[in-house]
Design an enzyme around this catalytic site. Structure first.
Site, PDB file in Angstrom:
ATOM      1  CG  ASP A 144      -2.002   1.070   1.182  1.00 57.62           C
ATOM      2  OD1 ASP A 144      -2.207   1.729   0.098  1.00 57.62           O
ATOM      3  OD2 ASP A 144      -2.708   1.056   2.119  1.00 57.62           O
ATOM      4  CG  ASN A 184      -7.082  -1.929  -6.659  1.00 58.34           C
ATOM      5  OD1 ASN A 184      -6.069  -2.864  -6.100  1.00 58.34           O
ATOM      6  ND2 ASN A 184      -7.401  -0.880  -5.927  1.00 58.34           N
TER       7      ASN A 184
END
Length: 254
Positions: free
Chosen positions: A31, A79
């Site tokens: 991340d 995503n």
């Protein structure tokens, strides 16, 4: 030479000395690529490229430390909601990396089996073709295992497994009263080397596991290490600190 350049290798050795128990399976939530790009005032693409370079380095560290299985959370089902240009660029990076597996001497010398977990039906055909080629080229390797989670979602994974179990019941190959956790596990990861997760690492100062490998991680009550650096800034020291946390947990249970 900066003082830090001298101190870091010493600290790495000290941390490694502390880690007597090495996890067999580490899952990493990578991340912070986009926030790293904003920090530098560059485009999102540069952040993802820097993150890809970190991934390669971390895999080398993990191999040297003796971690046999790594699972990378590279692209979630959520995503797909990102900007189309960003998604296409990420797919290009994934395609490039999977193609690279075919000729990467390190993969073959170290007998690394490369596998993808996730919903293959959501991926473009050209990317899926390269993934399957990389999987076939490394199918018989069993020294190290690299699992790439693409188009992955923990809930989606469990739903697909439930459908397979239900289909087995309808076909008569599964008796309803004989369904066990092992049954579900077999339908989740049939044909894959995906042992219980010992340690989850999440970068980017986020303190949540985002439904990553809920069956193999949360069900196994694995150790979880959250750290502040964005993924492109992740260091070997951070990896060793995470392993030290796992080591402390194992020692406490002895």
């Amino acid at each position: 030479m900066r003082i830090r350049d001298r101190i870091d290798p010493l600290y790495e050795r000290y941390l490694q000395w502390q880690c007597k128990h090495i996890p067999g399976h580490i899952a990493i939530i990578q991340d912070g690529n986009r926030r790293y790009a904003r920090l530098l005032g560059v485009g999102t693409i540069e952040g993802h490229r820097a993150g890809a370079e970190t991934t390669q380095q971390v895999l080398e560290w993990a191999k040297d430390i003796g971690i046999r299985t790594i699972t990378l959370y590279s692209f979630s089902t959520e995503n797909f909601n990102r900007d189309e240009g960003e998604v296409n660029y990420l797919f290009d990076i994934f395609k490039e990396k999977f193609i690279g597996v075919l000729s990467d001497e390190r993969v073959h010398a170290n007998q690394i089996r490369v596998q993808m977990i996730g919903d293959r039906s959501m991926l473009p055909p050209d990317l899926l073709e390269t993934i399957e080629a990389a999987e076939e080229a490394t199918r018989h390797y069993s020294r190290f295992f690299l699992n790439i989670a693409l188009a992955y979602g923990g809930r989606n994974e469990l739903v697909h497994a439930a459908r397979r179990v239900v289909a087995g019941v309808r076909e008569g190959s599964i008796a309803p009263d004989e369904i066990t956790p092992r049954t579900v596990e077999n339908y989740l990861y049939e044909g894959f080397h995906l042992p219980p997760v010992d340690l989850i690492i999440r970068t980017g100062n986020e303190r949540r596991t985002s439904n990553f490998l809920p069956w193999m991680a949360n069900g196994n009550e694995c150790a979880v290490y959250f750290c502040a650096p964005y993924w492109p800034l992740f260091r070997k020291i951070d990896l060793l600190r995470a392993i030290r946390l796992y080591d402390q947990r194992v020692r406490a249970g002895e």
